[in-house]
Design an enzyme around this catalytic site. Structure first.
Site, PDB file in Angstrom:
ATOM      1  CD  GLU A   1      -3.154  -0.987   2.072  1.00 31.05           C
ATOM      2  OE1 GLU A   1      -3.003  -0.250   3.071  1.00 31.05           O
ATOM      3  OE2 GLU A   1      -4.175  -1.656   1.871  1.00 31.05           O
TER       4      GLU A   1
ATOM      5  CE  LYS B   1     -11.100  -2.902   3.241  1.00 25.82           C
ATOM      6  NZ  LYS B   1     -10.431  -4.052   3.898  1.00 25.82           N
TER       7      LYS B   1
HETATM    8  P1  PGA Z   1      -6.819  -5.677   2.082  1.00 20.59           P
HETATM    9  O1  PGA Z   1      -6.378  -4.821   3.331  1.00 20.59           O
HETATM   10  O2  PGA Z   1      -7.305  -4.786   1.024  1.00 20.59           O
HETATM   11  O3  PGA Z   1      -5.549  -6.413   1.715  1.00 20.59           O
HETATM   12  O4  PGA Z   1      -7.892  -6.631   2.573  1.00 20.59           O
HETATM   13  C1  PGA Z   1      -6.986  -3.652   3.736  1.00 20.59           C
HETATM   14  C2  PGA Z   1      -7.512  -3.736   5.131  1.00 20.59           C
HETATM   15  O5  PGA Z   1      -7.361  -4.748   5.826  1.00 20.59           O
HETATM   16  O6  PGA Z   1      -8.117  -2.760   5.583  1.00 20.59           O
HETATM   17 ZN    ZN Z   2      -8.547  -3.776   7.615  1.00 20.72          ZN
END
Ligand code: PGA
Ligand code: ZN
Length: 394
Positions: free
Chosen positions: A184, A307
């Site tokens: 990230e 998400k």
């Molecule tokens: P991921 O991580 O997109 O790899 O699931 C992001 C998070 O855990 O917030």
């Molecule tokens: Zn998370």
């Protein structure tokens, strides 16, 4: 009316294959990419391998062509029916990209205005400066995050995050601690979880930023214990609760995500009673309306990560956020670790009036999200309303 839909393979920031879809109507083509997570929760909708998902589209598109793009809930209902249980038949990656592209088509790319014509609050970007866990790094804690609650406008909010990130870079280089950057764009530092927190809180304080963590505890919960490799410690649930409570108090953390594994509603609820902090469920809720209802009932924290790809449909993600807000939970819209230049989540965060947008700090795929917040800020300014930073109630 939707005239045609096409898709192509594309690549995300981790070099994995993903998909890009285009929806065509009388005004043109509208596209969206599917994001991809690495520390994925058990309760998330099912994704398909990109190659398989590409083969699904020709089979289902005749059911979508002819639908009115403005009726985005009907569009999503159709995807849900086609996808079956957990969207397994079509894949939540394909459905998310289609759902987002359809809203772009419905709104002629003015997504936040279409979803919420009264929107005028812009979220504070929450970005990870140092990382570990499944995204790469030495700590078990996955993300060490900052945001600037005192920022007067979006520019100041973005700049503070960059100042912290750049200061961390400078000091790590000076001390010879630099290892690299993770999935990230966060720095990897050869130190344990405590030393990393000592380090980042000092730099954040200098810039007036607050510190938070995404513990992503489910990733290192094995056979009833939370295993902290670099600290050489193993905690049972009660010890993990004490450990997190102490971290919040010692480092004055403003934000803690997934301090327990994805089935432990009870510990989320106990922690929330003991601390003043935003306690956010990511894998716990998986943007799922049924799971947030259970979370509200059990008072399992006071925040939820939103998400869209976890539930696979934008309308369902909005529904989850609305239920959360009514139940007194703060919605935090979030990117995934595998991202593209798609900044749909920035519009979504403004539309649902989320006070925070978790979108990283560095890397073009992360910067795309804050750059879109600037465009939205400016777009609101062009109307009779004045743009404002979101209200932080915690
Ligand atoms: P991921 O991580 O997109 O790899 O699931 C992001 C998070 O855990 O917030
Ligand atoms: Zn998370």
């Amino acid at each position: 009316m939707i005239k045609d839909i096409i898709a192509l393979p594309s690549y995300n920031s981790r070099g994995e294959q993903t998909l890009k879809v285009w929806i065509m109507n009388k005004s043109g083509f509208y596209s969206a990419y599917a994001p991809s997570g690495k520390s994925r929760g058990k309760w998330e909708a099912k994704t398909l391998d990109a190659k398989k998902a590409l083969k699904v589209l020709p089979r289902i598109k005749k059911r979508l062509i002819g639908l009115k793009e403005k009726d985005f809930e009907i569009f999503d209902d159709t995807l849900e029916k086609l996808g079956g249980k957990n969207l397994g038949k079509i894949g939540a990656n394909l459905s998310t990209a289609l759902s987002m592209a359809n809203i772009r088509a419905a709104s002629d790319n003015k997504v936040y205005k279409f979803l919420n014509p009264d929107a005028r609050h812009v979220p504070f970007p929450l970005g990870n400066v140092i990382g570990g866990g499944a995204h790469g790094g030495f700590t078990s804690i996955q993300e060490f995050l900052v945001f600037d609650p005192k920022a007067k406008d979006i520019f100041q909010a973005i700049e503070t995050n960059f100042k912290v990130w750049n200061d961390v870079r400078k000091v790590l280089r000076l001390k010879g601690f630099t290892v690299g950057r993770n999935d990230e764009g966060a720095w990897i530092m050869r130190k344990d979880d405590f030393k990393t927190l000592d380090f980042i809180t000092k730099i954040a304080e200098k810039h007036g930023a607050k510190v938070g963590v995404d513990i992503a505890a489910g990733e290192f919960y094995k056979r009833g214990k939370y295993i902290y490799h670099s600290l050489k410690k193993k905690f049972n649930s009660g010890e993990q609760l004490e450990f997190v409570k102490d971290l919040i108090k010692t480092y004055k953390l403003a934000y803690v995500e997934d301090p327990f594994h994805e089935n432990d509603f009870k510990s989320f609820s106990e922690l929330k009673k003991k601390v003043k902090c935003l306690i956010v469920g990511d894998d716990l809720f998986a943007t799922n309306p049924e799971r947030i209802i259970k979370g509200i009932d059990k008072e399992a924290g006071n925040g939820i990560l939103i998400k869209p790809d976890q539930i696979g449909l934008v309308s369902r993600a909005i529904l989850t956020a609305e239920i959360a807000k009514r139940g007194g939970f703060t919605p935090v819209v979030s990117h995934r670790s595998g991202e593209t230049e798609d900044a749909f989540i920035s519009d979504l965060a403004v539309a649902i009036e989320a006070p925070l947008l978790k979108c990283g700090i560095s890397g073009t795929e992360r910067v795309a999200k804050v750059n879109r917040l600037i465009e939205i800020w400016n777009g609101i300014k062009g109307t009779k309303r004045k743009p404002q930073m979101a209200k932080l109630k915690f």
